[in-house]
Design an enzyme around this catalytic site. Sequence first.
Site, short mmCIF file in Angstrom:
data_model
loop_
_atom_site.label_atom_id
_atom_site.label_comp_id
_atom_site.label_asym_id
_atom_site.label_seq_id
_atom_site.Cartn_x
_atom_site.Cartn_y
_atom_site.Cartn_z
N TYR A 203 0.82 -1.21 0.00
CA TYR A 203 0.00 0.00 0.00
C TYR A 203 0.86 1.26 0.00
O TYR A 203 0.44 2.30 -0.50
CB TYR A 203 -0.91 0.04 1.24
CG TYR A 203 -2.23 -0.66 1.09
CD1 TYR A 203 -2.29 -2.02 0.83
CD2 TYR A 203 -3.42 0.04 1.24
CE1 TYR A 203 -3.50 -2.67 0.72
CE2 TYR A 203 -4.64 -0.59 1.13
CZ TYR A 203 -4.68 -1.95 0.87
OH TYR A 203 -5.88 -2.58 0.75
N LYS B 23 3.30 -15.61 2.86
CA LYS B 23 3.55 -16.34 1.62
C LYS B 23 5.06 -16.54 1.55
O LYS B 23 5.75 -16.10 0.61
CB LYS B 23 3.01 -15.52 0.42
CG LYS B 23 3.02 -16.23 -0.90
CD LYS B 23 1.95 -17.30 -1.05
CE LYS B 23 2.14 -18.07 -2.34
NZ LYS B 23 1.29 -19.26 -2.44
N ASP C 231 -2.80 -18.41 0.84
CA ASP C 231 -3.78 -19.10 -0.02
C ASP C 231 -4.49 -20.22 0.74
O ASP C 231 -5.71 -20.42 0.60
CB ASP C 231 -3.13 -19.63 -1.31
CG ASP C 231 -1.81 -20.35 -1.09
OD1 ASP C 231 -1.30 -20.35 0.06
OD2 ASP C 231 -1.28 -20.93 -2.05
N ASP D 109 -6.29 -7.10 4.05
CA ASP D 109 -7.42 -6.44 3.38
C ASP D 109 -8.34 -7.49 2.77
O ASP D 109 -9.57 -7.46 2.96
CB ASP D 109 -6.89 -5.50 2.29
CG ASP D 109 -8.01 -4.79 1.56
OD1 ASP D 109 -8.91 -4.26 2.23
OD2 ASP D 109 -8.00 -4.79 0.31
N ASP E 77 -12.23 -9.12 4.41
CA ASP E 77 -13.50 -9.06 3.68
C ASP E 77 -14.10 -10.46 3.58
O ASP E 77 -15.30 -10.65 3.76
CB ASP E 77 -13.30 -8.51 2.25
CG ASP E 77 -13.57 -7.00 2.17
OD1 ASP E 77 -13.41 -6.32 3.20
OD2 ASP E 77 -13.93 -6.52 1.08
C1 IPM Z 1 -10.40 -1.16 3.97
C2 IPM Z 1 -10.63 -0.55 2.62
C3 IPM Z 1 -9.44 0.35 2.28
C4 IPM Z 1 -8.21 -0.52 2.24
C5 IPM Z 1 -9.59 1.15 0.98
C6 IPM Z 1 -10.86 1.97 0.97
C7 IPM Z 1 -8.39 2.01 0.72
O1 IPM Z 1 -10.84 -1.52 1.66
O2 IPM Z 1 -10.36 -0.41 4.97
O3 IPM Z 1 -10.23 -2.37 4.06
O4 IPM Z 1 -7.92 -1.16 1.22
O5 IPM Z 1 -7.50 -0.58 3.25
MN MN Z 2 -10.78 -3.54 2.44
#
Ligand code: IPM
Ligand code: MN
Length: 352
Positions: free
Chosen positions: A142, A189, A221, A245, A249
């Site tokens: 990032y 990884k 993975d 990240d 999710d």
């Molecule tokens: C999160 C979001 C952010 C990230 C984006 C909006 C930059 O997806 O907080 O997970 O990738 O960190």
């Molecule tokens: Mn995210």
Amino acid sequence: MHIKIALLAGDGIGPEVIAQAVKVCDAIAVKFKHTIEWKSALIGAVAIDETGEPYPDETHQICLNTDAILFGAIGHPKYDNNPNATIRPEQGLLKMRKKLGLFANVRPTFTFPSLIDKSPLKRERIEGTDLVFLRELTGGIYFGKKGRTDEGETAYDHCVYSREEVKRLAKKGFELAMTRSKKLCCVDKANVLETSRLWRETVQNMEKDYPEVQVSYEFVDAVAMRLVQWPSSYDVLITENLFGDILTDEASVISGSMGLMPSASVGTHTSLYEPIHGSYPQATGKNIANPLATVLSAAMLFEDALGLTEEATAIRTVVNKSLAAGIVTEDLAENTKAYGTNEVGDWLAKNV
Ligand code: IPM
Ligand code: MN
């Protein structure tokens, strides 16, 4: 107690879900005899529209001078569909994380007994799931050097980690594991990436300082796969920025809706609390967004940033009651009435 909270509603559904959390916090303040001073500030697309900056300095100053930050969401489709945009709302979030030194992102995943059949996964796979990701938040790909060569035909993003960056995140992981079931999984990884080998080596060297913690090392993975097969086998997981990240999710849907999971970002300066979901542009202004992830983020804020455990418990209790009573937004309503974002917030505040 007099509490100062920076309120960064941001974009999309951010303002709507934040408004419900404010109602609940204000009700908590009355019940427990606190006063809350809310300090609203701009971030994201709205901040670009008004000031040209996604994280204006004025917002940063407000964040530095409060006890905690409650954050909504960031992002707007007008930037997503424009690859040439040089200023983007997301830069505001990244800049804030960096400037506030928020190097650890705490993302829990747990199940709610009343919602267990809402999960896309089978009941027997997810029952008992209670895990926490500690995602490194201010390093890695990032924040590495990025750019184009070859007259724009080739692009690169560097992934860089220092031992110190890994150590401070891993330390939080070990400490958290000590307060839970003393199990820590380092996700990397290391069979391919040099940064992952540094992660693994650093964590291995720290094991002797926490002899009670049982540490496992797993490739990202494989974790992506096991997370949906046997989520209850995990407890505390530590990982680098991009892996975290993606995996968080994935983990957030285990509970049945992405609209439920809270998170905290902690580090050097003021800590930040936010729902894990994004700005959900399609739902903006429709009064359909689920406010519970933001309300539960406020519970984390009370507990972690202010040390007010009873208040946090009161918030979680009323959230559980609303779920059991079916006072839920459309993402959770199935064959039952769907309530509006506002109505859920009002119900929660009234029942605190
Ligand atoms: C999160 C979001 C952010 C990230 C984006 C909006 C930059 O997806 O907080 O997970 O990738 O960190
Ligand atoms: Mn995210």
